[in-house]
Each structure stands twice: as C-alpha cells, then as structure tokens.
Design a protein around this motif. Structure first.
Motif, short mmCIF file in Angstrom:
data_model
loop_
_atom_site.label_atom_id
_atom_site.label_comp_id
_atom_site.label_asym_id
_atom_site.label_seq_id
_atom_site.Cartn_x
_atom_site.Cartn_y
_atom_site.Cartn_z
N TYR A 10 0.82 -1.22 0.00
CA TYR A 10 0.00 0.00 0.00
C TYR A 10 0.85 1.27 0.00
O TYR A 10 0.61 2.20 -0.78
N HIS A 74 -7.80 0.17 -0.68
CA HIS A 74 -6.40 0.60 -0.80
C HIS A 74 -6.22 1.99 -0.18
O HIS A 74 -5.33 2.21 0.66
N HIS A 75 -7.08 2.92 -0.58
CA HIS A 75 -6.93 4.29 -0.11
C HIS A 75 -7.28 4.43 1.36
O HIS A 75 -6.76 5.31 2.05
N ASP A 79 -4.76 6.29 3.82
CA ASP A 79 -5.20 7.41 4.65
C ASP A 79 -4.90 7.14 6.12
O ASP A 79 -4.48 8.05 6.86
N PRO A 89 2.45 6.53 -0.92
CA PRO A 89 1.61 5.46 -1.47
C PRO A 89 2.21 4.90 -2.75
O PRO A 89 2.92 5.60 -3.48
N TRP A 244 -5.83 16.13 0.60
CA TRP A 244 -5.64 14.70 0.45
C TRP A 244 -4.22 14.30 0.83
O TRP A 244 -3.31 15.13 0.90
N TYR A 247 -0.86 11.88 -3.10
CA TYR A 247 -0.61 10.81 -4.06
C TYR A 247 0.15 11.28 -5.29
O TYR A 247 1.05 10.61 -5.78
N ARG A 265 -7.53 6.24 -9.52
CA ARG A 265 -8.00 6.69 -8.22
C ARG A 265 -9.48 6.87 -8.31
O ARG A 265 -9.96 7.72 -9.05
#
Length: 266
Positions: A10, A74-75, A79, A89, A244, A247, A265
């Motif tokens: 990840y 995944h996100h 996070d 990431p 965010w 990424y 995404r």
C-alpha cells in the motif's frame, strides 16, 4: 485451485516505531501489517494469487465494481497510515511474490523513498478542476425575417455561427485554465496536471479544461483556498477538493514491478 499467496503493498513510510493501526484491514479483507527494512516500513497485507496474480488481475481490472472496491480499500489503508506521518503510497494493485521481494525493494530504492517522504512531510495535496461553462444558445426573435433565404439556409448559418462561437469560447476558457494552473503552481510547493476526465467519469456535462493537483504546506491550506476563490471568473467554473494524502507527488517511476499495477484513483 492454488493456495499460493502474495504480498500486496500500500505505502512506505519512515520506520518511527509506530505500530500499525489496530484492526486495520485492506483489500480482500486482509489484515494490514508492517515490513521493516533499512529505516523504512512497508505497509502490506497477504492476498491470494488466484485473485491477485497477473492472469486473474487482467480480468478483475476490467470489472469496475471490483476495481472500485479495491481502490476504496487501498486508499483507506493509505489514509490511515498517513495519519501517523508522511507516507509514500504506491500504485493501486501492486503485488509481490512475498515479503522478501518487498524487503529487496526497500533496500534498492530506499533513498528514493526517503527523498519522497522528505518532500511531502508537512504538506497535503489539493485538487482543482476547471470546467468550461456551457454556452447559452441565442434564440432568434419571433417573427425574424430571413430575407430571400430559405428557412433551412438560415438555420445552417445560425448553426455555423454557434459552432464558431463555441470554439472561440473553448479556446478562451482553455487559456484561462492554463493561467489558473500557472498561478496555483506558483503559490504551491509543486503542481501537476493530470489528464482531463471524460464527462461520463466526471459526472458533469461541461468540458473539463484542467485537472490539477497541488502540493501545499499544511498551514497554508486556507490561504490556497482563498487563492482559488480569487481566480474564479466568467467562462470557467472551478471545483476545489482536498486536502488529500499527496498521491500525485509520491509515486515513484516504475515502483517495483509487482505482479500487477493499475494507476487509478476512484
């Protein structure tokens, strides 16, 4: 049916001795754990290769429902990891044959990961999308005369004039979007333009002119939002999202040749 498993990666972070968040699960419901090597820690989970091997992934990546579920899982992990400190990431669906291959990655590319983590420390990513405002059709007044022209000829002329006007509007809006990107990049630590999205993906009828990402110091987030507000004007509509995990500014080129990768995404 195979019982082989792989290691799903990840994100990578500096090893500060912080334990993996309790109860954190990732794709396919796997428990997230850490692999420490060379001052770094890779956040991973174990996945079955009959679902995440190269062959099955080719099919799965064409399934939007599967891709959406996997991306959200995944996100979610990324996070959670980013809450504990800077994290880098990796691409969605990066799978290795086992933990040793992940350790080898940390050995080979440790300096690159450390450079990335230094760059994003104390910073967040903001997204700005710019859309061309729809051109309102000009209605011909009731009873207008066409001279000696037939109604069909008059209609074609109006249609041609409308298309020319739309093209002029598009060019002006594109120029404004470029100016907006330049202004935001000048304010931010870094800026990046992603491919614009098709209306089916963006969910909007208007044409997307800018799909930008901007790396901003955490303490300047509100100031960045005010800069965006100051750039709003006629002809172009701006949409601000964030903050965010950064990424767009942490992806390494060719992050390691896992079994399968997908740069999406959702």
């Amino acid at each position: 049916m195979t019982n082989e498993t792989g290691t799903y990666l990840y994100a990578v972070a500096a090893d500060l001795g912080i334990p993996v968040p309790t109860g954190l699960t990732g794709v396919n419901g796997g428990a997230v754990r850490g692999i420490a090597q060379g001052g770094l820690i890779a956040y991973v989970s174990t996945v079955p290769m009959d679902k995440f091997g190269e062959g099955p992934l080719r099919t799965s990546l064409e399934n939007l429902d599967w891709l959406g579920r996997t991306a959200r899982a995944h996100h979610h992990v990324v996070d959670a990891v980013a809450e504990t400190g800077p994290a880098a990431p990796v691409r969605l669906v990066t799978v290795y044959s086992g933990d040793e291959q992940v350790k080898d990655l940390l050995d080979r590319r440790g300096e690159e990961f450390l450079d990335v983590l230094t760059r994003v420390a104390g910073r967040r990513e903001w997204g700005v999308k710019a859309y061309a405002e729809a051109r309102k059709p000009v209605e011909e007044p009731a009873g207008a005369r066409h001279g000696g022209e037939s109604p069909g000829t008059a209609y074609l002329k109006r249609r041609q004039a409308s298309l020319q006007g739309q093209e002029q509007d598009r060019r002006r809006a594109a120029a404004v979007a470029e100016e907006i990107h330049d202004a935001l990049t000048a304010f931010a630590v870094a800026g990046r333009r992603h491919r614009t999205q098709d209306p089916q993906l963006s969910g909007r009828r208007e044409t997307m002119l800018l799909n930008g990402a901007y790396l901003v110091d955490e303490e300047r987030g509100e100031e960045f939002a005010r800069v965006v507000d100051g750039l709003r004007g006629p002809g172009v509509e701006l949409e601000l999202t964030g903050p965010w995990v950064p990424y767009s500014f942490t992806m390494l080129e060719d992050p390691a040749g896992g079994e399968g990768t997908a740069d999406e995404r959702l």
